[in-house]
Design an enzyme around this catalytic site. Structure first.
Site, PDB file in Angstrom:
ATOM      1  N   SER A  21     -11.583   2.117   0.539  1.00  0.00           N
ATOM      2  CA  SER A  21     -10.959   3.406   0.245  1.00  0.00           C
ATOM      3  C   SER A  21      -9.835   3.226  -0.770  1.00  0.00           C
ATOM      4  O   SER A  21      -8.982   2.348  -0.607  1.00  0.00           O
ATOM      5  CB  SER A  21     -10.397   4.024   1.526  1.00  0.00           C
ATOM      6  OG  SER A  21      -9.634   5.170   1.233  1.00  0.00           O
TER       7      SER A  21
ATOM      8  N   HIS B 245     -14.988   4.302  -1.260  1.00  0.00           N
ATOM      9  CA  HIS B 245     -14.776   5.535  -0.492  1.00  0.00           C
ATOM     10  C   HIS B 245     -13.731   6.389  -1.199  1.00  0.00           C
ATOM     11  O   HIS B 245     -12.616   5.938  -1.467  1.00  0.00           O
ATOM     12  CB  HIS B 245     -14.298   5.187   0.922  1.00  0.00           C
ATOM     13  CG  HIS B 245     -14.276   6.353   1.849  1.00  0.00           C
ATOM     14  ND1 HIS B 245     -15.398   6.779   2.532  1.00  0.00           N
ATOM     15  CD2 HIS B 245     -13.262   7.194   2.211  1.00  0.00           C
ATOM     16  CE1 HIS B 245     -15.074   7.829   3.285  1.00  0.00           C
ATOM     17  NE2 HIS B 245     -13.799   8.099   3.104  1.00  0.00           N
TER      18      HIS B 245
ATOM     19  N   ASP C  47     -11.609   9.823  -0.968  1.00  0.00           N
ATOM     20  CA  ASP C  47     -11.133  10.906  -0.107  1.00  0.00           C
ATOM     21  C   ASP C  47     -10.672  12.084  -0.957  1.00  0.00           C
ATOM     22  O   ASP C  47      -9.658  12.003  -1.655  1.00  0.00           O
ATOM     23  CB  ASP C  47      -9.981  10.423   0.769  1.00  0.00           C
ATOM     24  CG  ASP C  47     -10.454   9.512   1.885  1.00  0.00           C
ATOM     25  OD1 ASP C  47     -11.391   9.899   2.600  1.00  0.00           O
ATOM     26  OD2 ASP C  47      -9.887   8.410   2.034  1.00  0.00           O
TER      27      ASP C  47
ATOM     28  N   MET D   4      -9.174  15.739  -0.898  1.00  0.00           N
ATOM     29  CA  MET D   4      -8.423  16.631  -0.005  1.00  0.00           C
ATOM     30  C   MET D   4      -7.932  17.845  -0.782  1.00  0.00           C
ATOM     31  O   MET D   4      -7.503  17.720  -1.931  1.00  0.00           O
ATOM     32  CB  MET D   4      -7.231  15.888   0.606  1.00  0.00           C
ATOM     33  CG  MET D   4      -7.584  14.601   1.315  1.00  0.00           C
ATOM     34  SD  MET D   4      -6.103  13.811   1.980  1.00  0.00           S
ATOM     35  CE  MET D   4      -6.738  12.170   2.332  1.00  0.00           C
TER      36      MET D   4
ATOM     37  N   HIS E 117     -15.941  11.696   0.275  1.00  0.00           N
ATOM     38  CA  HIS E 117     -15.614  12.309   1.571  1.00  0.00           C
ATOM     39  C   HIS E 117     -14.851  13.596   1.305  1.00  0.00           C
ATOM     40  O   HIS E 117     -13.678  13.571   0.924  1.00  0.00           O
ATOM     41  CB  HIS E 117     -14.779  11.306   2.371  1.00  0.00           C
ATOM     42  CG  HIS E 117     -14.390  11.778   3.722  1.00  0.00           C
ATOM     43  ND1 HIS E 117     -13.471  11.097   4.499  1.00  0.00           N
ATOM     44  CD2 HIS E 117     -14.778  12.854   4.471  1.00  0.00           C
ATOM     45  CE1 HIS E 117     -13.314  11.731   5.649  1.00  0.00           C
ATOM     46  NE2 HIS E 117     -14.092  12.797   5.640  1.00  0.00           N
TER      47      HIS E 117
ATOM     48  N   MET F 111     -12.877  16.223   2.448  1.00  0.00           N
ATOM     49  CA  MET F 111     -11.986  16.744   3.486  1.00  0.00           C
ATOM     50  C   MET F 111     -11.391  18.048   2.968  1.00  0.00           C
ATOM     51  O   MET F 111     -10.213  18.121   2.596  1.00  0.00           O
ATOM     52  CB  MET F 111     -10.908  15.718   3.827  1.00  0.00           C
ATOM     53  CG  MET F 111     -11.451  14.523   4.573  1.00  0.00           C
ATOM     54  SD  MET F 111     -10.150  13.398   5.148  1.00  0.00           S
ATOM     55  CE  MET F 111      -9.915  12.445   3.650  1.00  0.00           C
TER      56      MET F 111
ATOM     57  N   MET G  54     -14.058   9.658  12.377  1.00  0.00           N
ATOM     58  CA  MET G  54     -12.661   9.454  12.024  1.00  0.00           C
ATOM     59  C   MET G  54     -11.923   8.860  13.224  1.00  0.00           C
ATOM     60  O   MET G  54     -11.858   9.476  14.295  1.00  0.00           O
ATOM     61  CB  MET G  54     -12.012  10.780  11.620  1.00  0.00           C
ATOM     62  CG  MET G  54     -12.584  11.401  10.359  1.00  0.00           C
ATOM     63  SD  MET G  54     -12.376  10.364   8.894  1.00  0.00           S
ATOM     64  CE  MET G  54     -10.582  10.224   8.792  1.00  0.00           C
TER      65      MET G  54
ATOM     66  N   GLY H 144      -2.902   4.175   6.753  1.00  0.00           N
ATOM     67  CA  GLY H 144      -1.951   3.359   7.491  1.00  0.00           C
ATOM     68  C   GLY H 144      -1.758   3.731   8.946  1.00  0.00           C
ATOM     69  O   GLY H 144      -0.841   3.223   9.595  1.00  0.00           O
TER      70      GLY H 144
ATOM     71  N   ASP I 238     -13.739   5.339  10.029  1.00  0.00           N
ATOM     72  CA  ASP I 238     -12.667   5.384   9.041  1.00  0.00           C
ATOM     73  C   ASP I 238     -11.324   5.461   9.742  1.00  0.00           C
ATOM     74  O   ASP I 238     -11.047   6.426  10.459  1.00  0.00           O
ATOM     75  CB  ASP I 238     -12.871   6.611   8.139  1.00  0.00           C
ATOM     76  CG  ASP I 238     -11.842   6.698   7.019  1.00  0.00           C
ATOM     77  OD1 ASP I 238     -10.902   5.886   6.998  1.00  0.00           O
ATOM     78  OD2 ASP I 238     -11.993   7.586   6.164  1.00  0.00           O
TER      79      ASP I 238
END
Length: 223
Positions: free
Chosen positions: A8, A33, A35, A37, A66, A68, A137, A145, A175
């Site tokens: 990621s 990966h 992400d 958003m 992904h 989101m 998830m 983190g 993930d």
């Protein structure tokens, strides 16, 4: 047992994405990966299809996008055209999930469904025949983190068992919070792909970090 690593880039150096991409590839990652958003489904906003389009020429690895986002319907064609190989949408999105999964497949790329930590995994079972992958998830979506949530192991096992019962060939991804301690847990539960971000990006040697995750999972695999 297959142990695939999807690197990621969420918390990577965004000013040097090409360098980060090449670093992950040379370290032995199996896919990248991404992400995406929208600031609605999650609190954060990341990047759009133009970033994916810019990255596509710089790696041969599959791009696992992904989404989101609150409603992925209009975004799916954009990310397919940008070069995504896999597009994962959320069961919690405000869209016709079945229609979106069918759209992804009709556009010639792999389709995935994701479930947040608070979502009952049984709610996604009806989508499994339309999916190439399921992304569990193991942390709250939106930030890297975070600590691994062990209740995700039950979900991984449940998805793997239901897919096998239905004779649906799909990969289970997980993930969040993956390292050399948690990787044996998720792979033994039935996952095939681990999405790893902060652990890899903060490692002095990314290749060694990937090797540690793989070796830990394989050494702890049942005979």
């Amino acid at each position: 047992m297959d142990v695939l690593i999807s690197a990621s880039i969420l918390n990577s150096d965004l000013a040097n994405l090409e360098k980060e991409l090449r670093r992950a590839e040379s370290a032995g990652a199996d896919m990248i990966h991404l992400d995406v958003m929208d600031g609605v489904f999650t609190e954060s906003i990341t990047f759009g299809d133009y970033v994916v389009r810019s990255l596509r020429p710089h790696t041969k690895l599959p791009l696992d996008t992904h989404l989101m986002v609150n409603d992925p319907t209009s975004l799916i064609p954009l990310f397919v055209n940008a070069g995504s190989d896999i597009i994962t949408i959320h069961a919690e999105s405000k869209c016709d999930v079945t229609a979106c999964l069918k759209m992804i497949k009709s556009l010639g790329v792999k389709a995935g469904i994701s479930a947040n930590p608070e979502t009952d995994v049984n709610e996604i079972f009806r989508y499994l025949p339309l999916c190439d992958s399921v992304l569990i998830m193991s942390v709250k979506p939106g930030a890297g983190g975070q600590a691994f949530k062990e209740e995700s192991l039950r979900k991984i096992k449940a998805v793997r068992e239901e897919a096998d019962r239905l004779s649906v060939h799909l990969d289970v991804e997980v993930d969040g919070g993956i390292n050399e301690i948690t990787s044996p847990l998720v792979f033994n539960a039935g996952a095939k792909i681990a999405v790893v971000g902060t652990y890899l990006l903060n490692a002095p040697d990314m290749a060694q970090a990937i090797k540690l995750i793989r070796n830990a999972a394989l050494q702890d695999a049942p005979l």
